[in-house]
Every structure is written in C-alpha cells, then in structure tokens.
Motif scaffolding. Sequence first.
Motif, PDB file in Angstrom:
ATOM      1  N   GLN A 254       0.844  -1.194   0.000  1.00  0.00           N
ATOM      2  CA  GLN A 254       0.000   0.000   0.000  1.00  0.00           C
ATOM      3  C   GLN A 254       0.877   1.241   0.000  1.00  0.00           C
ATOM      4  O   GLN A 254       1.817   1.358   0.789  1.00  0.00           O
ATOM      5  CB  GLN A 254      -0.914  -0.011   1.222  1.00  0.00           C
ATOM      6  CG  GLN A 254      -1.931   1.118   1.239  1.00  0.00           C
ATOM      7  CD  GLN A 254      -2.843   1.042   2.455  1.00  0.00           C
ATOM      8  OE1 GLN A 254      -2.434   0.570   3.508  1.00  0.00           O
ATOM      9  NE2 GLN A 254      -4.074   1.516   2.316  1.00  0.00           N
ATOM     10  N   LEU A 255       0.568   2.170  -0.901  1.00  0.00           N
ATOM     11  CA  LEU A 255       1.350   3.399  -0.996  1.00  0.00           C
ATOM     12  C   LEU A 255       1.059   4.301   0.190  1.00  0.00           C
ATOM     13  O   LEU A 255      -0.099   4.610   0.477  1.00  0.00           O
ATOM     14  CB  LEU A 255       1.022   4.141  -2.299  1.00  0.00           C
ATOM     15  CG  LEU A 255       1.377   3.432  -3.604  1.00  0.00           C
ATOM     16  CD1 LEU A 255       0.935   4.263  -4.794  1.00  0.00           C
ATOM     17  CD2 LEU A 255       2.866   3.147  -3.685  1.00  0.00           C
ATOM     18  N   SER A 256       2.115   4.719   0.871  1.00  0.00           N
ATOM     19  CA  SER A 256       1.961   5.656   1.979  1.00  0.00           C
ATOM     20  C   SER A 256       2.228   7.066   1.495  1.00  0.00           C
ATOM     21  O   SER A 256       2.709   7.286   0.374  1.00  0.00           O
ATOM     22  CB  SER A 256       2.931   5.302   3.110  1.00  0.00           C
ATOM     23  OG  SER A 256       4.267   5.587   2.711  1.00  0.00           O
ATOM     24  N   LEU A 257       1.960   8.023   2.356  1.00  0.00           N
ATOM     25  CA  LEU A 257       2.237   9.416   2.014  1.00  0.00           C
ATOM     26  C   LEU A 257       3.719   9.626   1.733  1.00  0.00           C
ATOM     27  O   LEU A 257       4.094  10.382   0.831  1.00  0.00           O
ATOM     28  CB  LEU A 257       1.771  10.328   3.151  1.00  0.00           C
ATOM     29  CG  LEU A 257       1.912  11.837   2.908  1.00  0.00           C
ATOM     30  CD1 LEU A 257       1.053  12.267   1.742  1.00  0.00           C
ATOM     31  CD2 LEU A 257       1.534  12.615   4.157  1.00  0.00           C
ATOM     32  N   LEU A 258       4.569   8.923   2.470  1.00  0.00           N
ATOM     33  CA  LEU A 258       6.010   9.053   2.245  1.00  0.00           C
ATOM     34  C   LEU A 258       6.412   8.516   0.880  1.00  0.00           C
ATOM     35  O   LEU A 258       7.343   9.018   0.248  1.00  0.00           O
ATOM     36  CB  LEU A 258       6.789   8.315   3.343  1.00  0.00           C
ATOM     37  CG  LEU A 258       6.788   8.965   4.726  1.00  0.00           C
ATOM     38  CD1 LEU A 258       7.528   8.079   5.715  1.00  0.00           C
ATOM     39  CD2 LEU A 258       7.436  10.342   4.674  1.00  0.00           C
ATOM     40  N   ASP A 259       5.716   7.476   0.413  1.00  0.00           N
ATOM     41  CA  ASP A 259       6.039   6.881  -0.882  1.00  0.00           C
ATOM     42  C   ASP A 259       5.797   7.845  -2.031  1.00  0.00           C
ATOM     43  O   ASP A 259       6.481   7.792  -3.054  1.00  0.00           O
ATOM     44  CB  ASP A 259       5.209   5.612  -1.119  1.00  0.00           C
ATOM     45  CG  ASP A 259       5.550   4.493  -0.161  1.00  0.00           C
ATOM     46  OD1 ASP A 259       6.737   4.393   0.226  1.00  0.00           O
ATOM     47  OD2 ASP A 259       4.641   3.728   0.219  1.00  0.00           O
ATOM     48  N   VAL A 260       4.798   8.707  -1.886  1.00  0.00           N
ATOM     49  CA  VAL A 260       4.355   9.517  -3.024  1.00  0.00           C
ATOM     50  C   VAL A 260       4.633  11.003  -2.872  1.00  0.00           C
ATOM     51  O   VAL A 260       4.471  11.764  -3.834  1.00  0.00           O
ATOM     52  CB  VAL A 260       2.840   9.315  -3.261  1.00  0.00           C
ATOM     53  CG1 VAL A 260       2.543   7.869  -3.639  1.00  0.00           C
ATOM     54  CG2 VAL A 260       2.033   9.709  -2.029  1.00  0.00           C
ATOM     55  N   SER A 261       5.060  11.445  -1.696  1.00  0.00           N
ATOM     56  CA  SER A 261       5.198  12.887  -1.473  1.00  0.00           C
ATOM     57  C   SER A 261       6.306  13.494  -2.318  1.00  0.00           C
ATOM     58  O   SER A 261       6.199  14.636  -2.770  1.00  0.00           O
ATOM     59  CB  SER A 261       5.453  13.175   0.010  1.00  0.00           C
ATOM     60  OG  SER A 261       6.643  12.527   0.439  1.00  0.00           O
ATOM     61  N   SER A 262       7.375  12.749  -2.551  1.00  0.00           N
ATOM     62  CA  SER A 262       8.492  13.320  -3.308  1.00  0.00           C
ATOM     63  C   SER A 262       8.107  13.623  -4.753  1.00  0.00           C
ATOM     64  O   SER A 262       8.655  14.527  -5.382  1.00  0.00           O
ATOM     65  CB  SER A 262       9.692  12.369  -3.280  1.00  0.00           C
ATOM     66  OG  SER A 262       9.361  11.130  -3.874  1.00  0.00           O
ATOM     67  N   SER A 263       7.151  12.874  -5.288  1.00  0.00           N
ATOM     68  CA  SER A 263       6.708  13.098  -6.668  1.00  0.00           C
ATOM     69  C   SER A 263       5.460  13.963  -6.743  1.00  0.00           C
ATOM     70  O   SER A 263       4.972  14.255  -7.838  1.00  0.00           O
ATOM     71  CB  SER A 263       6.425  11.751  -7.347  1.00  0.00           C
ATOM     72  OG  SER A 263       5.401  11.049  -6.666  1.00  0.00           O
ATOM     73  N   GLY A 264       4.925  14.355  -5.582  1.00  0.00           N
ATOM     74  CA  GLY A 264       3.725  15.179  -5.576  1.00  0.00           C
ATOM     75  C   GLY A 264       2.460  14.416  -5.912  1.00  0.00           C
ATOM     76  O   GLY A 264       1.461  15.009  -6.312  1.00  0.00           O
ATOM     77  N   ASP A 265       2.495  13.088  -5.753  1.00  0.00           N
ATOM     78  CA  ASP A 265       1.343  12.255  -6.093  1.00  0.00           C
ATOM     79  C   ASP A 265       0.554  11.858  -4.852  1.00  0.00           C
ATOM     80  O   ASP A 265       0.178  10.693  -4.679  1.00  0.00           O
ATOM     81  CB  ASP A 265       1.805  10.997  -6.841  1.00  0.00           C
ATOM     82  CG  ASP A 265       2.329  11.307  -8.226  1.00  0.00           C
ATOM     83  OD1 ASP A 265       1.684  12.104  -8.927  1.00  0.00           O
ATOM     84  OD2 ASP A 265       3.382  10.758  -8.600  1.00  0.00           O
TER      85      ASP A 265
ATOM     86  N   ALA B  40      -1.951   8.087  -2.582  1.00  0.00           N
ATOM     87  CA  ALA B  40      -1.705   7.479  -1.273  1.00  0.00           C
ATOM     88  C   ALA B  40      -2.888   6.610  -0.863  1.00  0.00           C
ATOM     89  O   ALA B  40      -4.043   6.988  -1.037  1.00  0.00           O
ATOM     90  CB  ALA B  40      -1.453   8.559  -0.223  1.00  0.00           C
ATOM     91  N   GLY B  41      -2.579   5.440  -0.313  1.00  0.00           N
ATOM     92  CA  GLY B  41      -3.614   4.505   0.113  1.00  0.00           C
ATOM     93  C   GLY B  41      -3.927   3.443  -0.903  1.00  0.00           C
ATOM     94  O   GLY B  41      -4.513   2.414  -0.577  1.00  0.00           O
ATOM     95  N   GLY B  42      -3.538   3.682  -2.171  1.00  0.00           N
ATOM     96  CA  GLY B  42      -3.747   2.675  -3.201  1.00  0.00           C
ATOM     97  C   GLY B  42      -2.762   1.528  -3.048  1.00  0.00           C
ATOM     98  O   GLY B  42      -1.733   1.648  -2.383  1.00  0.00           O
TER      99      GLY B  42
END
Length: 656
Positions: free
Chosen positions: A529-540, A544-546
């Motif tokens: 599951q994608l966390s906020l940390l996983d996607v924050s660097s790319s602005g996505d 998050a949550g997917g």
Amino acid sequence: MRNRLSVIASGFRFWTAVIMLTLRFLGCLRNMVQPLCQTREESAKPALRSARVGRPSENRNRALPRRDSALRAINTRLARTTLAALALLTFAALPAAGQPSAADTMQAYRTVEGWIRAWDVPAEAQLLDPPETTAACVTLRLSGRVMGRATATTAGQSLWEAARRAWQEAASNLPVERDALRQENLRALAPQLMIDVQLAGPMTPITAGSLQEAAQNVSPGKQGVAVRAGERIEAVFPGFMLSTNMTPGDGLIAALGMLGLPPQDLAVLKRDAGLILYRFDVQHVAQAAPGEPPIFLTRGGRTVKTRQITPRTLRDFGDQLAANLVRRQWPGEEPFGLLGTYQPWLDEFEDAAPANAADQALAALALARWAQVSRNREDMHEASVAAAQWVLQKLADVGEGETSPNEDAVASSLMAMAYLTFLNPNQTAPNQGAPASAAPPQNGAANPPVVEAIRVNAVAMAARAHNNEGLAEDANNRIRALFQNTPPAQLPSLMPWLGWAELALLDDEERVPSAIALREFRDLVEEHQLSLLDVSSSGDEDLAGGIVFTSGGAALPTWQSIRPLIFLATMLGDERLTSPDERAAHLVRLLEGLRFVQQLTVDEAECHMFANPDRALGGVRLALWDQRQPVDSTALALLLVAESLESVEKMTGASR
C-alpha cells in the motif's frame, strides 16, 4: 548554489511528509476515539440519571470513560507536532522549482475571468503569463458542454491567446440567436460559463526509443505532453486528456496529428522532422459549478484528505455510491436490470447495453449489505432493499433467447449471497428466502480459484443460514483446499470471498483456522500500500492509500485496490484477527485505503469536466486517469464502506 538549495528543499519536503504522516495518524485516531467516547458517555447517562433519582441501575457503579483525558492526550500530540511542523510547512507550500506559483496562477485566472464575464477579451496581445509559464489552455463550458477551448504556446502571452481563441469559439457555439441582440444576450449568458485554466511549467524532454516508452514516462492525468518539430510545437494538457479519457500515448499521437505528422516509428520522426517529445506539469484552476469560486485541481479533482473520513462522512459516501447504482436502471420496459459501464466524457453507456449478470448480482449484493448497515436510517434502508430486490427480480426474469444467470457460476453465487443477506436475523426486510435460482452452482471442480472462492462463500452462507451440516462440510473442504493450494502472493485475488467464507462457518467465539494466513495476507497488502512518504516526493499525494502488487516502478494503483481492502475492513472488526492493541495501526491503513477509493469516486470537483454531472456523481472510476465507471467498481466500493462502518461500530459501539 542552486544545487545546494535544491538539496535543502528536498530535505525539507521529506521531513514535512514525515510530519504530515504523523499528523494524519493522530488525526485519524482522534476521529475514531471521539465517537467511541461520545457513544459510551451517552450510554452511561441513563445510569447517572437513574442514580440521581434513587432508581436502581446495573450501570450505577460503572465509571464514565476518560473521554477528556484521552482526547486531551491526542490534542496535545497534535499541537506539539503542528508547532514543530510550522517552519517546514512554509517550505512545503512553495511551488516546485520552475513552476508558476499558486498566487500568480490565481491572479492570472482572475484576469481571464474578468474578460469572460465582461464578454470582452482584449484584441491586443497581453503579457499575462506568470513566470515559468510555457503554454496555456483555456476551456469554457456551459452546462458541462465545451463551448470553447484553445491551447497556445506563445512565450509571455500564451494565456491571453488561449483565452481569446476560446472566447471567440464560445461566441460561435453558445445557443444564442444571431440577431441584433446577440452580443447583449452573450454577455448575459457569460456568468453561467465555467472557466477552466491550465498553465504549463517548464517542458522536460523525454528520452525514449518509442512513443509507447515515451508515454510510460508521463504521469497520467497529471502531466501534459508536447511535441516539437522545428519551430512548431503543439501541447496536449492533462485536463483535456482527462475530460476525453485519453492516455498520455493518445496525447502524443494527438500532438503529432496537430503537427501533420503520422504516429510512425519514433526514430524515423526524429530523423526526418527533428522531433522532440516533452512532458510538463501544470497549475490547474477551474470552477466545479457555475457561480462557484475557482479551485486548484490535481488530476482533474481535489485531493481527498484522510482526516475527512469519519463514520458520518462514510455514511454519506455509501449513500452516494448506492444512488449511483440505482441511477443505472434500464430506462425501457425490457427486464434488462442495470446499464453497464458509464462513459461520463460522452454521457453514454458502453454499447448502450445492460451490465452482465455477474456485475448486476454484485450490485444487488452491495445494495443488500448497504440496507443492513443502514437499518437505523429507515428511508435509506427501505430504498436499498427495494433497489436490491428490483435487480434480483430483473435477473430472475429470463427472456426467450437469453442465458439464465443460473448457468454462470459467479452470477448465481452472487445472487445467492444477495438473497441470503436478506435472511440475516438482523435484517428487517421480509424473509422471502433464497429461491431455487439462487442455489449455489455445482460445477466448482473446473472453476478458476477466484470463481471457486466466490462460489464457496455462497455455499458457506447457505450452510449457516439453513444450518445445513452437509453444505458446511463441503464448504470447509473447499476453503481448506483454496488456502492450501493458493500461493500467499495470490491470496489477495481471492478476497474478500475466501475470507468471508471462512468466517461464515464459524461462531463468533470460534478460533479462525486460517488466522495466520489471513494475517500474512494483511501484511502483504499493507506492504504494497502506498503511503504518504512513498508519493510525497513526486507530488502524487492523491495516490496514497492505493495498492500496487508489482515490483515495477511504472505501475500505479487502480480500482483493483478495493478487493483486498474489503476484507481488511472485515478483519479490523474481528478481535480474533485484530487484537485491541493492533487496531490503531490497522485502522490508519484502512482509512488511507478508503481515502484512495474516495479519490477514485467522482465528486463535485471532477464533475466540472462532464456533460451530465448528476449521472457521473458517485461512480467509481477504473483509475484516477481512466474515467470509465463499470458497475463492479462502484458495487465493490459500497461493500468496502459497509464493512468499514460495521467494523467501526464493533470497535466503538456506535449506532449507524
């Protein structure tokens, strides 16, 4: 110096993401603790009242929950973390390097808005572009229909040029009589137009060996594409691709077409035309409805925040999903049930055909479950019961030349589950029983694992409802075989059906034989599951949550995330699978998943780009960039919300 600043900014963005994740965790915990405390406090009030007037009460000596201290502790953590984050949030609010700023974008939008409302866009070029703008796209809509749209790439004046051309096109297309009063009538109609502005930031060259590879380097729905041949350049913006359901690959082909070039081998295009491919980020501002203030959009919508998810908002969300399913009823006299996949960019249903029997049966099951969890809301309960029964009746009405749902293992099993849901002792719907058409199919030997999982859940539910030991033994044997023969990595594909089948055969206090496997399943899902940390660097952050079950970096989460999340919601409310001290962590992960599913669902913000907002509202899309709305994605989302609310009720004792 610029590199040092870039490194510092990246560090600030990383730690801001860490802090925001902590805030989100504590905020979610507070949202769920507060109903718990309120519910228990309300349940204790009668005891206090009876004690005051001298009446006996079994609750008289029960201490009130320490609501204030619990909430105070959470509030203290929130306050301290917020104070620590304030300085970093200042940097996080800054635009990405080289992008038009939000303030400049909004100021430019207001200028365009003034021109359109006055129905007078200057004929002389205006240097309106904010710094770092490389192209602009302006769209004018009336009642969801595009009246004018234009894209421009002229340096410094692209926004003015796009606005003027879109305005001129709208003047020709608006439904106004061509008479002496035309200009006056156009000006009177101008306030009803919805204005959509996109500004492109710097264009980044794409290095790729083919158009397909180039498309994979573009964030779908978020980035635009552009193609340059010599001095000519054409751009296709993400808002346009979203509103027409185009992929980045489609956008590249469209840009080539605008340059008069065929979509042939990329090496040939580079050699013969000096072709260069680009991608670019945008600032996107639009009105969600006529007369509404403009809002910033990401992938055509607003990013849903996890802190917005509470039991109350989940109920509203479920009602919206149920209403979307009901709006799909076949409009004619034929007993066709529900229409199939809705295409909101066209305001059409795919092939103008009804949904297949399995999808309709799934919708009936979801509506029946929603009736269960809405039992304390009479209007919604009765409407959901009626809708579920209507779908089941249409499925049972098999016309000449039609194939009976009984001949489809999935459709007949899902129909059985829907009928058996009405047999639940907590259900106030009439006890009509399961007709012969809902009997579990007997052809399970050749079924693929996912079909067998669906079938065995119907068998297990029937065994429990009718206290049939023979069916229970058959279901148990098939459940054990599925767990034994399914590799752990493939277990999510059998959910929620296999997990539900296991629990259906057990009393509330019985040990769950597959508890270890189910816990490992949950660990696997949460790991992917994608966390906020996983996607924050790319602005996505909207992703998050997917859930992404792949090791490849290009894959993005889609509606397929819903299936495993449903059983995660079930597990949360079962103490045999989630102990009290585990709940907080798993609750946050479930809320992140619910956040993503809400992001997939069309709300008022996404409706700005569709011709029929009422029909599109509440439909769950295949992906954030794929606007198709099949029946099963919305039905599965409704099951997820129902399971989540039921588990929250078990945790908090709240009444729905």
